[in-house]
Design a protein around this motif. Sequence first.
Motif, PDB file in Angstrom:
ATOM      1  N   ASN A  78      33.312 -36.450  19.332  1.00  0.00           N
ATOM      2  CA  ASN A  78      33.448 -37.251  18.122  1.00  0.00           C
ATOM      3  C   ASN A  78      32.234 -37.000  17.224  1.00  0.00           C
ATOM      4  OD1 ASN A  78      33.905 -39.173  16.190  1.00  0.00           O
ATOM      5  ND2 ASN A  78      33.819 -40.917  17.573  1.00  0.00           N
ATOM      6  N   LYS A  79      32.480 -36.551  15.990  1.00  0.00           N
ATOM      7  CA  LYS A  79      31.367 -36.197  15.094  1.00  0.00           C
ATOM      8  C   LYS A  79      30.510 -37.407  14.736  1.00  0.00           C
ATOM      9  CE  LYS A  79      33.296 -32.084  12.853  1.00  0.00           C
ATOM     10  NZ  LYS A  79      34.006 -31.637  13.974  1.00  0.00           N
ATOM     11  N   ALA A  80      31.078 -38.612  14.765  1.00  0.00           N
ATOM     12  CA  ALA A  80      30.308 -39.811  14.442  1.00  0.00           C
ATOM     13  C   ALA A  80      29.479 -40.291  15.629  1.00  0.00           C
ATOM     14  CB  ALA A  80      31.248 -40.920  13.989  1.00  0.00           C
ATOM     15  N   CYS A  81      29.849 -39.911  16.834  1.00  0.00           N
ATOM     16  CA  CYS A  81      29.189 -40.428  18.044  1.00  0.00           C
ATOM     17  C   CYS A  81      28.100 -39.469  18.538  1.00  0.00           C
ATOM     18  CB  CYS A  81      30.230 -40.665  19.128  1.00  0.00           C
ATOM     19  SG  CYS A  81      29.544 -41.286  20.675  1.00  0.00           S
ATOM     20  N   ARG A  82      28.487 -38.326  19.054  1.00  0.00           N
ATOM     21  CA  ARG A  82      27.583 -37.278  19.567  1.00  0.00           C
ATOM     22  C   ARG A  82      26.620 -37.758  20.647  1.00  0.00           C
ATOM     23  NH1 ARG A  82      30.071 -32.709  18.657  1.00  0.00           N
ATOM     24  NH2 ARG A  82      30.400 -32.270  16.480  1.00  0.00           N
ATOM     25  N   LYS A  83      26.969 -38.810  21.387  1.00  0.00           N
ATOM     26  CA  LYS A  83      26.110 -39.281  22.473  1.00  0.00           C
ATOM     27  C   LYS A  83      26.440 -38.504  23.747  1.00  0.00           C
ATOM     28  CE  LYS A  83      25.259 -43.820  20.649  1.00  0.00           C
ATOM     29  NZ  LYS A  83      25.371 -45.239  20.807  1.00  0.00           N
ATOM     30  N   PRO A  84      25.479 -38.346  24.669  1.00  0.00           N
ATOM     31  CA  PRO A  84      25.765 -37.625  25.923  1.00  0.00           C
ATOM     32  C   PRO A  84      26.727 -38.419  26.802  1.00  0.00           C
ATOM     33  CG  PRO A  84      23.520 -38.463  25.923  1.00  0.00           C
ATOM     34  CD  PRO A  84      24.076 -38.733  24.566  1.00  0.00           C
ATOM     35  N   LYS A  85      27.654 -37.682  27.446  1.00  0.00           N
ATOM     36  CA  LYS A  85      28.648 -38.295  28.330  1.00  0.00           C
ATOM     37  C   LYS A  85      28.942 -37.330  29.466  1.00  0.00           C
ATOM     38  CE  LYS A  85      32.917 -36.564  26.368  1.00  0.00           C
ATOM     39  NZ  LYS A  85      33.438 -36.029  27.600  1.00  0.00           N
ATOM     40  N   PRO A  86      29.436 -37.818  30.620  1.00  0.00           N
ATOM     41  CA  PRO A  86      29.809 -36.913  31.703  1.00  0.00           C
ATOM     42  C   PRO A  86      30.998 -36.052  31.296  1.00  0.00           C
ATOM     43  CG  PRO A  86      29.649 -39.178  32.480  1.00  0.00           C
ATOM     44  CD  PRO A  86      29.534 -39.222  31.001  1.00  0.00           C
ATOM     45  N   GLN A  87      31.089 -34.859  31.863  1.00  0.00           N
ATOM     46  CA  GLN A  87      32.195 -33.965  31.556  1.00  0.00           C
ATOM     47  C   GLN A  87      33.505 -34.529  32.092  1.00  0.00           C
ATOM     48  OE1 GLN A  87      30.941 -30.275  33.328  1.00  0.00           O
ATOM     49  NE2 GLN A  87      29.968 -29.602  31.450  1.00  0.00           N
ATOM     50  N   HIS A  88      34.600 -34.288  31.386  1.00  0.00           N
ATOM     51  CA  HIS A  88      35.956 -34.678  31.776  1.00  0.00           C
ATOM     52  C   HIS A  88      36.105 -36.189  31.921  1.00  0.00           C
ATOM     53  CE1 HIS A  88      36.569 -30.417  32.445  1.00  0.00           C
ATOM     54  NE2 HIS A  88      35.561 -30.411  33.282  1.00  0.00           N
ATOM     55  N   VAL A  89      35.369 -36.949  31.109  1.00  0.00           N
ATOM     56  CA  VAL A  89      35.414 -38.404  31.141  1.00  0.00           C
ATOM     57  C   VAL A  89      35.441 -38.892  29.701  1.00  0.00           C
ATOM     58  CG1 VAL A  89      34.108 -40.476  31.791  1.00  0.00           C
ATOM     59  CG2 VAL A  89      34.169 -38.531  33.318  1.00  0.00           C
ATOM     60  N   ALA A  90      36.177 -39.975  29.451  1.00  0.00           N
ATOM     61  CA  ALA A  90      36.177 -40.559  28.118  1.00  0.00           C
ATOM     62  C   ALA A  90      34.773 -41.069  27.791  1.00  0.00           C
ATOM     63  CB  ALA A  90      37.182 -41.698  28.038  1.00  0.00           C
TER      64      ALA A  90
END
Length: 60
Positions: free
Chosen positions: A32-44
Amino acid sequence: MAVPKRKMSRSNTRARRAQWKTSAVNLQECSNKACRKPKPQHVACPSCGQYDGRQVVQPA
């Protein structure tokens, strides 16, 4: 089938299990261009609730 002749001692068992290591979770940027926060792969994304460009979870 091979069967152990003697019971493995507690110290040997624990020494063997000490080699089992976990690896750190790979993080990637949210798509999401507005978010760009780090997240685990293959997870919402936990912050915006999007996965693969579509809204799948209500953000907390």
